[in-house]
Design a protein around this motif. Structure first.
Motif, PDB file in Angstrom:
ATOM      1  N   GLU A 173      -3.631  10.038  -0.470  1.00 45.30           N
ATOM      2  CA  GLU A 173      -4.368   9.473   0.438  1.00 45.30           C
ATOM      3  C   GLU A 173      -3.002  10.939   1.728  1.00 45.30           C
ATOM      4  OE1 GLU A 173      -2.764   5.544   1.405  1.00 45.30           O
ATOM      5  OE2 GLU A 173      -3.844   4.204   0.345  1.00 45.30           O
ATOM      6  N   PHE A 208      -0.157   5.956  -8.695  1.00 46.28           N
ATOM      7  CA  PHE A 208       0.097   7.653  -8.035  1.00 46.28           C
ATOM      8  C   PHE A 208      -0.803   8.171  -7.647  1.00 46.28           C
ATOM      9  CE2 PHE A 208       0.758  12.187  -8.972  1.00 46.28           C
ATOM     10  CZ  PHE A 208       1.751  12.098  -8.231  1.00 46.28           C
ATOM     11  N   LEU A 218       6.319  11.554  -7.515  1.00 50.16           N
ATOM     12  CA  LEU A 218       6.767  11.208  -6.175  1.00 50.16           C
ATOM     13  C   LEU A 218       7.899  11.826  -5.992  1.00 50.16           C
ATOM     14  CD1 LEU A 218       4.371   8.657  -5.776  1.00 50.16           C
ATOM     15  CD2 LEU A 218       6.430   7.497  -4.702  1.00 50.16           C
ATOM     16  N   ARG A 221      -3.617   6.585  -5.689  1.00 49.28           N
ATOM     17  CA  ARG A 221      -4.155   6.348  -4.545  1.00 49.28           C
ATOM     18  C   ARG A 221      -2.905   6.719  -4.008  1.00 49.28           C
ATOM     19  NH1 ARG A 221      -4.790  -0.087  -2.683  1.00 49.28           N
ATOM     20  NH2 ARG A 221      -5.838   0.356  -4.622  1.00 49.28           N
ATOM     21  N   TRP A 222      -1.719   6.926  -3.769  1.00 50.78           N
ATOM     22  CA  TRP A 222      -0.883   7.615  -2.741  1.00 50.78           C
ATOM     23  C   TRP A 222      -1.409   9.487  -3.020  1.00 50.78           C
ATOM     24  CZ3 TRP A 222       4.690   6.637  -1.072  1.00 50.78           C
ATOM     25  CH2 TRP A 222       4.897   7.823  -1.038  1.00 50.78           C
ATOM     26  N   TYR A 242       5.857   2.612  -9.526  1.00 53.23           N
ATOM     27  CA  TYR A 242       4.723   2.842  -9.405  1.00 53.23           C
ATOM     28  C   TYR A 242       4.311   3.539 -11.204  1.00 53.23           C
ATOM     29  CZ  TYR A 242       6.326   8.219  -8.982  1.00 53.23           C
ATOM     30  OH  TYR A 242       6.376   8.556  -8.910  1.00 53.23           O
ATOM     31  N   TRP A 299       4.189  15.089  -2.553  1.00 50.76           N
ATOM     32  CA  TRP A 299       3.854  14.281  -3.906  1.00 50.76           C
ATOM     33  C   TRP A 299       4.526  15.774  -4.845  1.00 50.76           C
ATOM     34  CZ3 TRP A 299       1.193  17.050  -8.106  1.00 50.76           C
ATOM     35  CH2 TRP A 299       0.349  17.511  -7.500  1.00 50.76           C
ATOM     36  N   MET A 352       3.377  -0.423  -5.998  1.00 50.18           N
ATOM     37  CA  MET A 352       2.400  -0.178  -5.211  1.00 50.18           C
ATOM     38  C   MET A 352       0.861   0.496  -5.474  1.00 50.18           C
ATOM     39  SD  MET A 352       2.852   4.264  -3.764  1.00 50.18           S
ATOM     40  CE  MET A 352       2.292   4.727  -5.020  1.00 50.18           C
ATOM     41  N   GLU A 387       1.111  -0.699  -0.106  1.00 48.90           N
ATOM     42  CA  GLU A 387      -0.583   0.148   0.057  1.00 48.90           C
ATOM     43  C   GLU A 387       0.729   1.374   0.918  1.00 48.90           C
ATOM     44  OE1 GLU A 387      -3.591  -0.047  -0.185  1.00 48.90           O
ATOM     45  OE2 GLU A 387      -2.999  -1.678  -0.583  1.00 48.90           O
ATOM     46  N   PRO A 388       0.339   2.692  -0.589  1.00 49.51           N
ATOM     47  CA  PRO A 388       1.348   3.365  -0.859  1.00 49.51           C
ATOM     48  C   PRO A 388       2.062   4.241   0.966  1.00 49.51           C
ATOM     49  CG  PRO A 388      -1.316   4.086  -1.797  1.00 49.51           C
ATOM     50  CD  PRO A 388      -0.690   2.655  -1.546  1.00 49.51           C
TER      51      PRO A 388
END
Ligand SMILES: [Zn+2]
Length: 386
Positions: free
Chosen positions: A106, A100, A42, A102-103, A71, A110, A96, A13-14
Protein backbone atom coordinates in the motif's frame (compact mmCIF):
# COMPACT_ATOMS: atom_id res chain seq x y z
CA UNK A 1 -7.42 -22.11 16.93
CA UNK A 2 -6.51 -19.41 14.44
CA UNK A 3 -10.15 -18.62 13.75
CA UNK A 4 -10.98 -18.26 17.42
CA UNK A 5 -7.82 -16.18 18.06
CA UNK A 6 -8.86 -13.88 15.21
CA UNK A 7 -12.37 -13.61 16.56
CA UNK A 8 -11.05 -12.39 19.89
CA UNK A 9 -8.80 -9.65 18.44
CA UNK A 10 -9.65 -6.50 16.54
CA UNK A 11 -8.14 -6.56 13.06
CA UNK A 12 -7.45 -3.35 11.15
CA UNK A 13 -6.24 -2.54 7.65
CA UNK A 14 -2.69 -1.09 7.29
CA UNK A 15 -4.04 2.45 6.68
CA UNK A 16 -6.00 2.35 9.95
CA UNK A 17 -2.96 0.85 11.69
CA UNK A 18 -0.90 3.83 10.49
CA UNK A 19 -3.50 6.20 12.03
CA UNK A 20 -3.39 4.27 15.28
CA UNK A 21 0.40 4.47 15.40
CA UNK A 22 0.11 8.24 15.49
CA UNK A 23 -1.57 8.02 18.95
CA UNK A 24 0.71 9.19 21.77
CA UNK A 25 2.89 6.31 23.03
CA UNK A 26 1.58 3.87 20.39
CA UNK A 27 3.85 0.96 19.54
CA UNK A 28 4.21 -1.21 16.43
CA UNK A 29 5.13 -4.72 17.57
CA UNK A 30 6.87 -6.87 14.98
CA UNK A 31 6.66 -10.59 15.84
CA UNK A 32 8.51 -11.93 12.78
CA UNK A 33 11.82 -13.78 12.92
CA UNK A 34 15.10 -11.83 13.00
CA UNK A 35 16.00 -12.39 9.34
CA UNK A 36 12.59 -11.13 8.17
CA UNK A 37 12.77 -8.07 10.42
CA UNK A 38 16.28 -7.16 9.24
CA UNK A 39 15.06 -6.84 5.65
CA UNK A 40 12.58 -4.12 6.50
CA UNK A 41 10.15 -3.10 9.21
CA UNK A 42 7.85 -0.32 10.35
CA UNK A 43 9.76 2.69 11.66
CA UNK A 44 10.70 2.35 15.35
CA UNK A 45 8.94 -1.02 15.62
CA UNK A 46 9.56 -3.07 18.74
CA UNK A 47 10.85 -6.41 17.47
CA UNK A 48 10.13 -9.54 19.51
CA UNK A 49 10.08 -12.84 17.56
CA UNK A 50 6.86 -14.75 18.31
CA UNK A 51 8.79 -17.44 20.25
CA UNK A 52 10.15 -14.86 22.74
CA UNK A 53 6.96 -12.86 23.14
CA UNK A 54 5.92 -14.03 26.63
CA UNK A 55 9.52 -13.69 27.89
CA UNK A 56 10.29 -10.23 26.62
CA UNK A 57 7.13 -8.22 26.14
CA UNK A 58 6.86 -7.14 29.79
CA UNK A 59 10.24 -5.43 29.61
CA UNK A 60 9.70 -3.87 26.20
CA UNK A 61 6.07 -2.75 26.58
CA UNK A 62 5.60 -2.41 30.34
CA UNK A 63 2.21 -0.63 30.29
CA UNK A 64 -0.77 -2.87 29.52
CA UNK A 65 -2.75 0.15 28.31
CA UNK A 66 -0.20 1.07 25.58
CA UNK A 67 -1.84 1.18 22.13
CA UNK A 68 -0.18 -1.71 20.27
CA UNK A 69 -0.37 -2.66 16.58
CA UNK A 70 0.85 -6.25 16.22
CA UNK A 71 2.07 -7.39 12.83
CA UNK A 72 3.92 -10.22 11.11
CA UNK A 73 4.42 -10.89 7.40
CA UNK A 74 0.82 -11.74 6.53
CA UNK A 75 -1.30 -11.23 9.65
CA UNK A 76 -1.52 -14.88 10.75
CA UNK A 77 1.27 -15.23 13.31
CA UNK A 78 0.39 -11.81 14.65
CA UNK A 79 -3.23 -12.89 15.22
CA UNK A 80 -1.95 -15.64 17.51
CA UNK A 81 0.52 -13.23 19.13
CA UNK A 82 -2.23 -10.69 19.74
CA UNK A 83 -4.33 -13.38 21.42
CA UNK A 84 -1.37 -14.20 23.71
CA UNK A 85 -0.91 -10.52 24.54
CA UNK A 86 -4.62 -10.23 25.39
CA UNK A 87 -4.19 -13.12 27.85
CA UNK A 88 -1.14 -11.34 29.33
CA UNK A 89 -3.35 -8.35 30.11
CA UNK A 90 -2.79 -5.97 27.18
CA UNK A 91 -6.07 -4.21 26.61
CA UNK A 92 -5.43 -1.79 23.75
CA UNK A 93 -4.18 -3.90 20.86
CA UNK A 94 -5.06 -4.59 17.25
CA UNK A 95 -3.75 -7.04 14.70
CA UNK A 96 -2.72 -5.62 11.31
CA UNK A 97 -4.52 -7.48 8.52
CA UNK A 98 -2.25 -8.59 5.68
CA UNK A 99 0.82 -7.86 7.78
CA UNK A 100 3.99 -6.13 6.60
CA UNK A 101 3.49 -7.37 3.03
CA UNK A 102 0.19 -5.53 2.63
CA UNK A 103 1.62 -2.48 4.44
CA UNK A 104 4.43 -2.34 1.88
CA UNK A 105 2.08 -2.99 -1.06
CA UNK A 106 0.00 0.00 0.00
CA UNK A 107 3.06 2.23 -0.20
CA UNK A 108 3.17 3.01 3.52
CA UNK A 109 6.58 4.03 4.96
CA UNK A 110 9.06 1.46 6.25
CA UNK A 111 12.79 1.25 6.83
CA UNK A 112 15.70 -1.14 7.07
CA UNK A 113 16.20 -1.34 10.85
CA UNK A 114 19.65 -0.71 12.31
CA UNK A 115 21.20 -3.98 13.39
CA UNK A 116 24.43 -5.28 14.88
CA UNK A 117 27.18 -7.22 13.15
CA UNK A 118 27.83 -10.81 14.17
CA UNK A 119 30.87 -9.72 16.21
CA UNK A 120 28.82 -7.02 17.93
CA UNK A 121 26.11 -9.57 18.76
CA UNK A 122 28.80 -11.58 20.48
CA UNK A 123 30.54 -8.67 22.23
CA UNK A 124 27.33 -7.11 23.59
CA UNK A 125 25.48 -10.37 24.20
CA UNK A 126 24.95 -9.70 27.94
CA UNK A 127 23.31 -6.38 27.01
CA UNK A 128 21.12 -8.06 24.42
CA UNK A 129 19.75 -10.37 27.12
CA UNK A 130 18.35 -7.31 28.92
CA UNK A 131 14.99 -6.35 27.37
CA UNK A 132 15.69 -2.75 28.47
CA UNK A 133 18.74 -2.66 26.18
CA UNK A 134 18.34 -5.30 23.46
CA UNK A 135 19.49 -4.67 19.87
CA UNK A 136 17.71 -1.32 19.60
CA UNK A 137 19.34 -0.04 22.79
CA UNK A 138 22.77 -1.29 21.80
CA UNK A 139 22.44 0.37 18.41
CA UNK A 140 21.45 3.55 20.22
CA UNK A 141 24.55 3.34 22.45
CA UNK A 142 26.76 2.78 19.41
CA UNK A 143 25.29 5.93 17.84
CA UNK A 144 25.63 7.97 21.04
CA UNK A 145 28.21 10.63 21.81
CA UNK A 146 29.39 11.29 25.34
CA UNK A 147 31.86 14.01 26.30
CA UNK A 148 34.08 13.43 29.34
CA UNK A 149 35.55 16.42 31.14
CA UNK A 150 38.82 15.05 32.49
CA UNK A 151 40.74 11.81 31.97
CA UNK A 152 41.68 11.60 35.63
CA UNK A 153 40.26 9.82 38.68
CA UNK A 154 36.56 10.04 37.74
CA UNK A 155 37.10 10.16 33.99
CA UNK A 156 39.00 6.86 34.04
CA UNK A 157 36.22 4.50 35.19
CA UNK A 158 33.61 6.49 33.25
CA UNK A 159 35.62 6.17 30.03
CA UNK A 160 36.47 2.48 30.55
CA UNK A 161 32.89 1.44 31.27
CA UNK A 162 31.29 3.59 28.56
CA UNK A 163 33.79 2.25 26.02
CA UNK A 164 33.18 -1.31 27.15
CA UNK A 165 29.42 -0.73 26.93
CA UNK A 166 29.79 0.35 23.32
CA UNK A 167 29.08 4.09 23.48
CA UNK A 168 30.13 4.89 19.93
CA UNK A 169 31.82 8.25 20.40
CA UNK A 170 33.73 9.33 23.49
CA UNK A 171 35.10 12.85 23.56
CA UNK A 172 37.77 13.51 26.20
CA UNK A 173 38.90 16.95 27.34
CA UNK A 174 42.13 17.07 29.33
CA UNK A 175 45.30 19.11 29.03
CA UNK A 176 47.44 17.24 31.57
CA UNK A 177 50.27 14.75 31.20
CA UNK A 178 50.41 11.41 33.01
CA UNK A 179 52.30 11.66 36.28
CA UNK A 180 53.31 8.79 38.56
CA UNK A 181 51.16 10.21 41.37
CA UNK A 182 48.08 9.80 39.10
CA UNK A 183 48.39 6.03 38.96
CA UNK A 184 47.03 5.53 42.52
CA UNK A 185 43.51 6.12 41.06
CA UNK A 186 43.58 7.03 37.34
CA UNK A 187 43.25 3.51 35.93
CA UNK A 188 43.20 4.65 32.28
CA UNK A 189 46.96 5.21 32.45
CA UNK A 190 50.01 3.10 33.33
CA UNK A 191 53.77 3.31 33.90
CA UNK A 192 54.54 3.09 30.18
CA UNK A 193 52.61 6.34 29.65
CA UNK A 194 54.40 8.56 32.19
CA UNK A 195 54.93 11.99 30.65
CA UNK A 196 52.47 11.27 27.82
CA UNK A 197 49.46 13.49 27.13
CA UNK A 198 46.54 12.09 29.13
CA UNK A 199 44.17 12.25 26.17
CA UNK A 200 46.58 10.16 24.07
CA UNK A 201 47.08 7.61 26.85
CA UNK A 202 43.29 7.42 27.31
CA UNK A 203 42.73 6.91 23.60
CA UNK A 204 45.21 4.00 23.49
CA UNK A 205 43.58 2.26 26.46
CA UNK A 206 40.02 2.73 25.20
CA UNK A 207 40.72 1.75 21.61
CA UNK A 208 42.44 -1.46 22.71
CA UNK A 209 39.46 -2.23 24.95
CA UNK A 210 36.85 -1.64 22.23
CA UNK A 211 37.71 -0.78 18.60
CA UNK A 212 34.03 0.10 17.99
CA UNK A 213 34.57 3.31 19.93
CA UNK A 214 35.66 6.51 18.23
CA UNK A 215 37.73 8.47 20.77
CA UNK A 216 37.89 12.21 20.05
CA UNK A 217 40.55 14.05 22.04
CA UNK A 218 40.66 17.71 23.11
CA UNK A 219 44.09 18.50 24.54
CA UNK A 220 43.00 21.99 25.58
CA UNK A 221 41.96 24.01 28.57
CA UNK A 222 38.17 24.26 28.59
CA UNK A 223 37.31 27.94 28.44
CA UNK A 224 34.54 30.34 27.53
CA UNK A 225 36.13 30.72 24.10
CA UNK A 226 35.91 27.03 23.12
CA UNK A 227 33.33 25.32 25.34
CA UNK A 228 30.25 25.73 23.12
CA UNK A 229 32.13 24.47 20.10
CA UNK A 230 33.44 21.43 21.99
CA UNK A 231 30.09 20.58 23.66
CA UNK A 232 28.00 20.91 20.48
CA UNK A 233 26.70 17.61 19.16
CA UNK A 234 27.23 15.54 22.31
CA UNK A 235 24.26 13.74 23.87
CA UNK A 236 25.59 13.77 27.44
CA UNK A 237 28.44 15.50 29.26
CA UNK A 238 30.09 13.65 32.15
CA UNK A 239 31.80 16.11 34.46
CA UNK A 240 34.86 14.78 36.25
CA UNK A 241 36.52 18.15 36.84
CA UNK A 242 37.72 19.22 40.27
CA UNK A 243 37.33 23.00 40.28
CA UNK A 244 34.41 25.35 40.63
CA UNK A 245 35.07 27.73 37.70
CA UNK A 246 35.05 24.83 35.21
CA UNK A 247 31.94 23.26 36.75
CA UNK A 248 30.06 26.55 36.50
CA UNK A 249 31.27 27.12 32.97
CA UNK A 250 30.23 23.57 31.95
CA UNK A 251 26.87 24.11 33.67
CA UNK A 252 26.13 27.28 31.71
CA UNK A 253 27.23 25.77 28.39
CA UNK A 254 25.10 22.66 28.94
CA UNK A 255 22.05 24.84 29.74
CA UNK A 256 22.60 26.86 26.60
CA UNK A 257 22.89 23.75 24.43
CA UNK A 258 20.33 21.62 26.31
CA UNK A 259 22.76 18.80 27.13
CA UNK A 260 22.34 16.75 30.32
CA UNK A 261 25.34 16.73 32.66
CA UNK A 262 26.27 13.82 34.90
CA UNK A 263 28.11 15.32 37.84
CA UNK A 264 30.54 13.58 40.17
CA UNK A 265 32.91 14.80 42.81
CA UNK A 266 35.22 13.20 45.36
CA UNK A 267 36.94 14.39 48.50
CA UNK A 268 39.05 12.28 50.88
CA UNK A 269 36.70 9.34 51.72
CA UNK A 270 33.47 10.84 50.38
CA UNK A 271 31.93 11.26 46.98
CA UNK A 272 28.71 12.39 45.36
CA UNK A 273 26.90 12.20 42.06
CA UNK A 274 23.88 13.86 40.46
CA UNK A 275 22.32 14.52 37.06
CA UNK A 276 21.46 18.00 35.79
CA UNK A 277 18.77 17.89 33.13
CA UNK A 278 18.59 21.38 31.60
CA UNK A 279 15.49 23.33 32.71
CA UNK A 280 13.78 20.15 33.92
CA UNK A 281 15.68 19.63 37.15
CA UNK A 282 18.01 21.77 39.23
CA UNK A 283 21.36 22.74 37.71
CA UNK A 284 24.77 22.70 39.38
CA UNK A 285 24.39 26.35 40.28
CA UNK A 286 21.02 25.65 42.02
CA UNK A 287 22.87 23.08 44.12
CA UNK A 288 25.98 25.16 44.78
CA UNK A 289 24.93 28.83 44.41
CA UNK A 290 28.37 30.04 45.51
CA UNK A 291 31.57 28.12 45.80
CA UNK A 292 32.97 27.80 49.32
CA UNK A 293 36.02 29.98 50.03
CA UNK A 294 39.19 28.35 48.64
CA UNK A 295 40.51 27.51 52.13
CA UNK A 296 37.38 25.38 52.75
CA UNK A 297 37.47 23.71 49.34
CA UNK A 298 40.90 22.18 48.95
CA UNK A 299 41.45 20.09 45.83
CA UNK A 300 42.41 16.40 45.84
CA UNK A 301 46.00 17.48 45.34
CA UNK A 302 45.84 19.33 48.65
CA UNK A 303 43.46 17.20 50.75
CA UNK A 304 44.05 13.69 49.41
CA UNK A 305 41.56 11.12 48.15
CA UNK A 306 41.21 7.39 48.63
CA UNK A 307 42.31 5.76 45.37
CA UNK A 308 39.26 3.48 45.05
CA UNK A 309 36.72 6.25 45.62
CA UNK A 310 36.68 7.67 42.06
CA UNK A 311 36.14 4.08 40.87
CA UNK A 312 32.84 4.00 42.75
CA UNK A 313 31.59 7.51 41.94
CA UNK A 314 32.82 7.30 38.32
CA UNK A 315 31.01 3.99 37.87
CA UNK A 316 27.80 5.59 39.12
CA UNK A 317 28.32 8.41 36.61
CA UNK A 318 28.76 5.82 33.83
CA UNK A 319 25.50 4.12 34.85
CA UNK A 320 23.64 7.44 34.87
CA UNK A 321 25.00 8.35 31.43
CA UNK A 322 23.83 5.03 29.99
CA UNK A 323 20.39 5.41 31.61
CA UNK A 324 20.00 8.81 29.94
CA UNK A 325 21.16 7.47 26.56
CA UNK A 326 18.79 4.50 26.73
CA UNK A 327 15.92 6.38 28.37
CA UNK A 328 15.55 3.73 31.09
CA UNK A 329 15.11 3.98 34.84
CA UNK A 330 15.10 7.09 37.00
CA UNK A 331 18.19 9.24 36.47
CA UNK A 332 19.54 11.12 39.52
CA UNK A 333 17.69 14.30 38.47
CA UNK A 334 16.90 16.48 41.49
CA UNK A 335 18.72 14.01 43.71
CA UNK A 336 22.24 13.96 45.10
CA UNK A 337 23.63 10.52 45.86
CA UNK A 338 26.32 10.77 48.55
CA UNK A 339 28.69 7.95 49.47
CA UNK A 340 30.74 7.79 52.64
CA UNK A 341 33.42 5.13 52.29
CA UNK A 342 34.40 5.07 55.98
CA UNK A 343 30.81 4.67 57.14
CA UNK A 344 29.97 2.41 54.22
CA UNK A 345 26.74 4.32 53.55
CA UNK A 346 24.89 5.76 50.57
CA UNK A 347 22.46 8.59 51.20
CA UNK A 348 20.17 10.41 48.77
CA UNK A 349 19.33 14.08 49.23
CA UNK A 350 16.60 15.90 47.36
CA UNK A 351 17.75 18.90 45.32
CA UNK A 352 15.30 21.61 44.35
CA UNK A 353 15.45 23.98 41.48
CA UNK A 354 16.21 27.55 42.60
CA UNK A 355 13.72 29.87 40.93
CA UNK A 356 16.25 32.70 41.24
CA UNK A 357 19.21 30.63 40.09
CA UNK A 358 21.62 32.95 38.26
CA UNK A 359 22.09 30.29 35.56
CA UNK A 360 18.88 28.30 34.93
CA UNK A 361 16.35 31.06 35.69
CA UNK A 362 17.77 32.89 32.65
CA UNK A 363 16.43 31.77 29.25
CA UNK A 364 19.05 29.81 27.33
CA UNK A 365 19.36 32.38 24.56
CA UNK A 366 20.17 35.13 27.08
CA UNK A 367 22.74 33.13 29.00
CA UNK A 368 26.22 34.56 28.52
CA UNK A 369 29.09 32.11 28.43
CA UNK A 370 32.03 33.74 30.14
CA UNK A 371 34.93 32.82 32.40
CA UNK A 372 34.27 32.81 36.10
CA UNK A 373 36.86 34.23 38.39
CA UNK A 374 38.24 32.08 41.17
CA UNK A 375 35.20 32.70 43.38
CA UNK A 376 32.77 32.33 40.48
CA UNK A 377 30.98 35.50 41.51
CA UNK A 378 29.08 37.36 40.34
CA UNK A 379 27.50 35.59 37.40
CA UNK A 380 29.21 37.32 34.49
CA UNK A 381 27.01 39.26 32.13
CA UNK A 382 29.64 39.75 29.51
CA UNK A 383 32.90 38.15 28.62
CA UNK A 384 35.87 39.89 30.22
CA UNK A 385 38.37 41.50 27.85
CA UNK A 386 40.96 38.75 27.26
ZN1 LIG B 1 20.00 26.44 38.33
Amino acid sequence: MLTSARARTTEVEPGDAADRLRLPGAVALDVREGDEYEQGALKDAVHIPRGYLELQVGGRIPEHSTPVVVYCASGVRSALAADTLRQLGYINLVNMAGGFNRWKDEGLPWEIPATLTKDQHHRYHRHLLLPEVDVAGQVRLLRSKVLLLGAGGLGSPVALYLAAAGVGTLGIVDMDVVDESNLQRQVLHNVDRLGERKVDSAKKTLTSLNPDVNVVTYDVRLGADNILEIFAGYDVVVDGTDNFPTRYLANDASLKLGIPVVHGSIFRFEGQASVYLPYEGPCYRCQVPEPPPPELAPSCAEAGVLGVLPGIIGSIQAVEAIKILLGVGEPLVGRLLAYDALEGTFRTFRLNRDLHCPACSVPADQLVIAEYDELCMPHPLQAPAA
